[in-house]
Write a protein that holds these residues in place. Sequence first.
Motif, PDB file in Angstrom:
ATOM      1  N   GLU A 291      19.981  12.335   0.721  1.00  0.00           N
ATOM      2  CA  GLU A 291      20.589  13.627   1.034  1.00  0.00           C
ATOM      3  C   GLU A 291      21.573  13.520   2.194  1.00  0.00           C
ATOM      4  OE1 GLU A 291      19.315  18.247   2.115  1.00  0.00           O
ATOM      5  OE2 GLU A 291      17.764  16.709   1.787  1.00  0.00           O
ATOM      6  N   TYR A 292      21.252  12.674   3.155  1.00  0.00           N
ATOM      7  CA  TYR A 292      22.114  12.533   4.330  1.00  0.00           C
ATOM      8  C   TYR A 292      22.763  11.146   4.419  1.00  0.00           C
ATOM      9  CZ  TYR A 292      20.151  16.906   6.042  1.00  0.00           C
ATOM     10  OH  TYR A 292      19.790  18.232   6.177  1.00  0.00           O
ATOM     11  N   GLU A 293      22.545  10.331   3.394  1.00  0.00           N
ATOM     12  CA  GLU A 293      23.083   8.961   3.376  1.00  0.00           C
ATOM     13  C   GLU A 293      22.672   8.208   4.648  1.00  0.00           C
ATOM     14  OE1 GLU A 293      27.282   9.210   2.711  1.00  0.00           O
ATOM     15  OE2 GLU A 293      27.067   9.781   0.621  1.00  0.00           O
ATOM     16  N   GLN A 294      21.431   8.344   4.990  1.00  0.00           N
ATOM     17  CA  GLN A 294      20.856   7.678   6.148  1.00  0.00           C
ATOM     18  C   GLN A 294      19.752   6.736   5.682  1.00  0.00           C
ATOM     19  OE1 GLN A 294      21.873   8.005   9.355  1.00  0.00           O
ATOM     20  NE2 GLN A 294      23.462   9.483   8.790  1.00  0.00           N
ATOM     21  N   MET A 295      19.269   5.918   6.612  1.00  0.00           N
ATOM     22  CA  MET A 295      18.153   5.038   6.260  1.00  0.00           C
ATOM     23  C   MET A 295      17.422   4.614   7.526  1.00  0.00           C
ATOM     24  SD  MET A 295      19.791   1.300   5.447  1.00  0.00           S
ATOM     25  CE  MET A 295      20.315   0.231   6.799  1.00  0.00           C
ATOM     26  N   ASP A 296      16.182   4.160   7.332  1.00  0.00           N
ATOM     27  CA  ASP A 296      15.379   3.538   8.388  1.00  0.00           C
ATOM     28  C   ASP A 296      14.986   2.143   7.922  1.00  0.00           C
ATOM     29  OD1 ASP A 296      15.155   5.323  10.578  1.00  0.00           O
ATOM     30  OD2 ASP A 296      13.842   6.621   9.382  1.00  0.00           O
ATOM     31  N   PHE A 297      14.876   1.243   8.873  1.00  0.00           N
ATOM     32  CA  PHE A 297      14.530  -0.142   8.541  1.00  0.00           C
ATOM     33  C   PHE A 297      13.262  -0.522   9.301  1.00  0.00           C
ATOM     34  CE2 PHE A 297      14.831  -4.752   9.394  1.00  0.00           C
ATOM     35  CZ  PHE A 297      14.870  -5.220   8.084  1.00  0.00           C
ATOM     36  N   ILE A 298      12.213  -0.864   8.555  1.00  0.00           N
ATOM     37  CA  ILE A 298      10.972  -1.355   9.149  1.00  0.00           C
ATOM     38  C   ILE A 298      10.959  -2.865   8.968  1.00  0.00           C
ATOM     39  CG2 ILE A 298       8.461  -1.191   9.175  1.00  0.00           C
ATOM     40  CD1 ILE A 298       9.905   1.448   9.756  1.00  0.00           C
ATOM     41  N   SER A 299      11.120  -3.600  10.050  1.00  0.00           N
ATOM     42  CA  SER A 299      11.287  -5.049   9.938  1.00  0.00           C
ATOM     43  C   SER A 299      10.005  -5.766   9.527  1.00  0.00           C
ATOM     44  CB  SER A 299      11.803  -5.624  11.264  1.00  0.00           C
ATOM     45  OG  SER A 299      10.875  -5.367  12.305  1.00  0.00           O
ATOM     46  N   THR A 300       8.843  -5.217   9.930  1.00  0.00           N
ATOM     47  CA  THR A 300       7.575  -5.868   9.605  1.00  0.00           C
ATOM     48  C   THR A 300       6.588  -4.812   9.106  1.00  0.00           C
ATOM     49  OG1 THR A 300       7.983  -7.485  11.353  1.00  0.00           O
ATOM     50  CG2 THR A 300       5.749  -7.384  10.470  1.00  0.00           C
ATOM     51  N   PHE A 301       6.561  -4.643   7.815  1.00  0.00           N
ATOM     52  CA  PHE A 301       5.682  -3.654   7.182  1.00  0.00           C
ATOM     53  C   PHE A 301       4.521  -4.432   6.570  1.00  0.00           C
ATOM     54  CE2 PHE A 301       6.001   0.731   5.049  1.00  0.00           C
ATOM     55  CZ  PHE A 301       4.675   0.753   4.685  1.00  0.00           C
ATOM     56  N   HIS A 302       3.343  -4.325   7.196  1.00  0.00           N
ATOM     57  CA  HIS A 302       2.158  -5.031   6.704  1.00  0.00           C
ATOM     58  C   HIS A 302       1.802  -4.507   5.319  1.00  0.00           C
ATOM     59  CE1 HIS A 302      -2.008  -6.409   6.386  1.00  0.00           C
ATOM     60  NE2 HIS A 302      -1.780  -7.227   7.433  1.00  0.00           N
ATOM     61  N   GLU A 303       1.491  -5.413   4.407  1.00  0.00           N
ATOM     62  CA  GLU A 303       1.272  -5.020   3.014  1.00  0.00           C
ATOM     63  C   GLU A 303       0.093  -4.076   2.825  1.00  0.00           C
ATOM     64  OE1 GLU A 303       0.360  -8.357   0.547  1.00  0.00           O
ATOM     65  OE2 GLU A 303      -1.105  -9.212   1.948  1.00  0.00           O
ATOM     66  N   ASP A 304      -0.865  -4.080   3.753  1.00  0.00           N
ATOM     67  CA  ASP A 304      -2.026  -3.204   3.609  1.00  0.00           C
ATOM     68  C   ASP A 304      -1.922  -1.929   4.453  1.00  0.00           C
ATOM     69  OD1 ASP A 304      -3.320  -4.857   1.768  1.00  0.00           O
ATOM     70  OD2 ASP A 304      -4.172  -6.114   3.351  1.00  0.00           O
ATOM     71  N   THR A 305      -0.722  -1.683   4.986  1.00  0.00           N
ATOM     72  CA  THR A 305      -0.486  -0.443   5.729  1.00  0.00           C
ATOM     73  C   THR A 305      -0.039   0.652   4.767  1.00  0.00           C
ATOM     74  OG1 THR A 305       0.173  -1.687   7.688  1.00  0.00           O
ATOM     75  CG2 THR A 305       0.834   0.607   7.608  1.00  0.00           C
ATOM     76  N   ARG A 306      -0.519   1.887   4.990  1.00  0.00           N
ATOM     77  CA  ARG A 306      -0.151   3.014   4.141  1.00  0.00           C
ATOM     78  C   ARG A 306       1.230   3.559   4.553  1.00  0.00           C
ATOM     79  NH1 ARG A 306      -4.819   7.197   5.009  1.00  0.00           N
ATOM     80  NH2 ARG A 306      -4.012   6.846   7.119  1.00  0.00           N
ATOM     81  N   PHE A 307       1.914   4.148   3.594  1.00  0.00           N
ATOM     82  CA  PHE A 307       3.231   4.727   3.890  1.00  0.00           C
ATOM     83  C   PHE A 307       3.116   5.875   4.886  1.00  0.00           C
ATOM     84  CE2 PHE A 307       4.231   2.445   0.024  1.00  0.00           C
ATOM     85  CZ  PHE A 307       5.503   1.973   0.279  1.00  0.00           C
ATOM     86  N   ILE A 308       2.050   6.668   4.759  1.00  0.00           N
ATOM     87  CA  ILE A 308       1.898   7.817   5.641  1.00  0.00           C
ATOM     88  C   ILE A 308       1.785   7.394   7.099  1.00  0.00           C
ATOM     89  CG2 ILE A 308      -0.613   7.870   5.419  1.00  0.00           C
ATOM     90  CD1 ILE A 308       1.824  10.864   5.719  1.00  0.00           C
ATOM     91  N   ASP A 309       1.252   6.184   7.333  1.00  0.00           N
ATOM     92  CA  ASP A 309       1.110   5.698   8.709  1.00  0.00           C
ATOM     93  C   ASP A 309       2.474   5.494   9.355  1.00  0.00           C
ATOM     94  OD1 ASP A 309      -1.658   5.682   8.420  1.00  0.00           O
ATOM     95  OD2 ASP A 309      -1.649   3.651   7.585  1.00  0.00           O
ATOM     96  N   HIS A 310       3.418   4.986   8.598  1.00  0.00           N
ATOM     97  CA  HIS A 310       4.776   4.799   9.125  1.00  0.00           C
ATOM     98  C   HIS A 310       5.515   6.130   9.220  1.00  0.00           C
ATOM     99  CE1 HIS A 310       5.270   0.502   9.671  1.00  0.00           C
ATOM    100  NE2 HIS A 310       4.612   0.282   8.538  1.00  0.00           N
ATOM    101  N   LEU A 311       5.356   6.972   8.208  1.00  0.00           N
ATOM    102  CA  LEU A 311       6.069   8.253   8.209  1.00  0.00           C
ATOM    103  C   LEU A 311       5.636   9.130   9.389  1.00  0.00           C
ATOM    104  CD1 LEU A 311       5.945   9.117   4.392  1.00  0.00           C
ATOM    105  CD2 LEU A 311       7.932   8.338   5.707  1.00  0.00           C
ATOM    106  N   SER A 312       4.356   9.064   9.743  1.00  0.00           N
ATOM    107  CA  SER A 312       3.857   9.879  10.855  1.00  0.00           C
ATOM    108  C   SER A 312       4.510   9.490  12.165  1.00  0.00           C
ATOM    109  CB  SER A 312       2.333   9.730  10.964  1.00  0.00           C
ATOM    110  OG  SER A 312       1.697  10.206   9.796  1.00  0.00           O
ATOM    111  N   VAL A 313       4.791   8.197  12.316  1.00  0.00           N
ATOM    112  CA  VAL A 313       5.458   7.719  13.538  1.00  0.00           C
ATOM    113  C   VAL A 313       6.950   7.999  13.474  1.00  0.00           C
ATOM    114  CG1 VAL A 313       5.999   5.680  14.933  1.00  0.00           C
ATOM    115  CG2 VAL A 313       3.712   5.940  13.914  1.00  0.00           C
ATOM    116  N   MET A 314       7.556   7.742  12.339  1.00  0.00           N
ATOM    117  CA  MET A 314       9.001   7.894  12.185  1.00  0.00           C
ATOM    118  C   MET A 314       9.450   9.348  12.358  1.00  0.00           C
ATOM    119  SD  MET A 314       9.193   5.322   8.923  1.00  0.00           S
ATOM    120  CE  MET A 314      10.715   5.945   8.252  1.00  0.00           C
ATOM    121  N   PHE A 315       8.617  10.298  11.889  1.00  0.00           N
ATOM    122  CA  PHE A 315       9.016  11.695  11.935  1.00  0.00           C
ATOM    123  C   PHE A 315       8.131  12.510  12.886  1.00  0.00           C
ATOM    124  CE2 PHE A 315      10.680  10.131   7.897  1.00  0.00           C
ATOM    125  CZ  PHE A 315      12.014  10.513   8.025  1.00  0.00           C
ATOM    126  N   GLU A 316       7.665  11.804  13.902  1.00  0.00           N
ATOM    127  CA  GLU A 316       6.947  12.518  14.961  1.00  0.00           C
ATOM    128  C   GLU A 316       7.887  13.526  15.631  1.00  0.00           C
ATOM    129  OE1 GLU A 316       4.260  11.557  18.941  1.00  0.00           O
ATOM    130  OE2 GLU A 316       5.229   9.928  17.826  1.00  0.00           O
TER     131      GLU A 316
END
Length: 394
Positions: A291-316
């Motif tokens: 929608e805004y032609e933006q992006m976020d880059f997570i350099s080290t995303f552990h395979e057993d981490t949930r998406f919600i865990d990252h989203l909660s930090v990113m959109f705090e």
Amino acid sequence: MASAPPPEEDDGMDEFMDQFKGKKYKDGFSEDNWEKEFDKIPMFMKKAPEELDSLEHPELACIQTILYDEDQSPEELAKTYKNEGNHYFKEKNYKKAVISYTEGLKRKCSDSELNVILYTNRAAAQFYLGNNRSALNDVIEARKLKPNHLKAVIRGILCHIELNNYSKAIAWCDEGLKFEPKEKQLIELRASADKQKRVEERNVRKTKLREKKKRVQAEALLKAIEERKIKLFQPQELSSQNSDDDEGDDEEEDRVLRTLLFDGINSENGIVVHLDENGNLNWPVLFLYPEYEQMDFISTFHEDTRFIDHLSVMFENFPPWDTEKKYKPINLELYFEDEQREDLYQVDPMCTLRQVLSHDRYVVKAGNPRILVLVRGSSFFQDFLSGKKLQGAV
């Protein structure tokens, strides 16, 4: 009284001299120009002109004609060119020195010693120009005529060292020491070449160890990816090449191909997936906000981490581009795209990265797993999904 001498017959000299009365000679030497004027006289020249123009330097052109008279013997001409080359060499004009020595060798004189000098001197000039191969070829020719010529041996050793041929440099040193066992320069060059050879051998061993370690790591990485049934995107040309291969192709060659392929698909940030000390995969993941032609880059995303865990930090906090302040974790829907079928698969934020990547329709492209992020219920959300084929949630 002595009679006066008879008058001389008028020859026009008086009239000629009258032209110069009251006129100052403008081309005479002065304190400012005497060095420049002297430098025009061949006897006093400190340096020969770069280009010999017979009109500008008639005296030099005349001398050159005398020096290089083809009526002279090949030996005389070769010696003249040798002397000319030596002059240029002293002036550090190595290109012209090479030309002069080459002209001397073209005379094909019968003086073997003179030819040795021409070859050896040309080798020295080539060496200073950085033409180490040409210099080495010249000293080889010189040694054919005089195997024990010390200067040729030393210059050949220097060429081999510059070309990183340390074993050959040592061999040439040993040959020279056979007839000059106490020659200090040979002894020093041998020690230097031997030291550099040892350093090179050590570096080769280190490089092989690094390559072996890298290969082992790549094999372990590919094995982990295969065990999780994660698919990596292969360019069309490689895919077609693999399909055309015979069934009996070496399995190791195929594994090496895939290793090279995966090692070459770095992310834009130069970060690639890696195994941690516990054998878990960590991926560089892209979150895309179309929608805004933006992006976020997570350099080290552990395979057993949930998406919600990252989203909660990113959109705090709301990002600067979210002017409507609608990007809250509770409002977001996640999707991945099956580009081959042009389908969209919804991703449950409570899923782990491993669960998504192991999906039978997910393909990791360019080394970066990619997730689309939309705001549920927004006008863009509706428009974006209207032209897509939606599949079941992961």
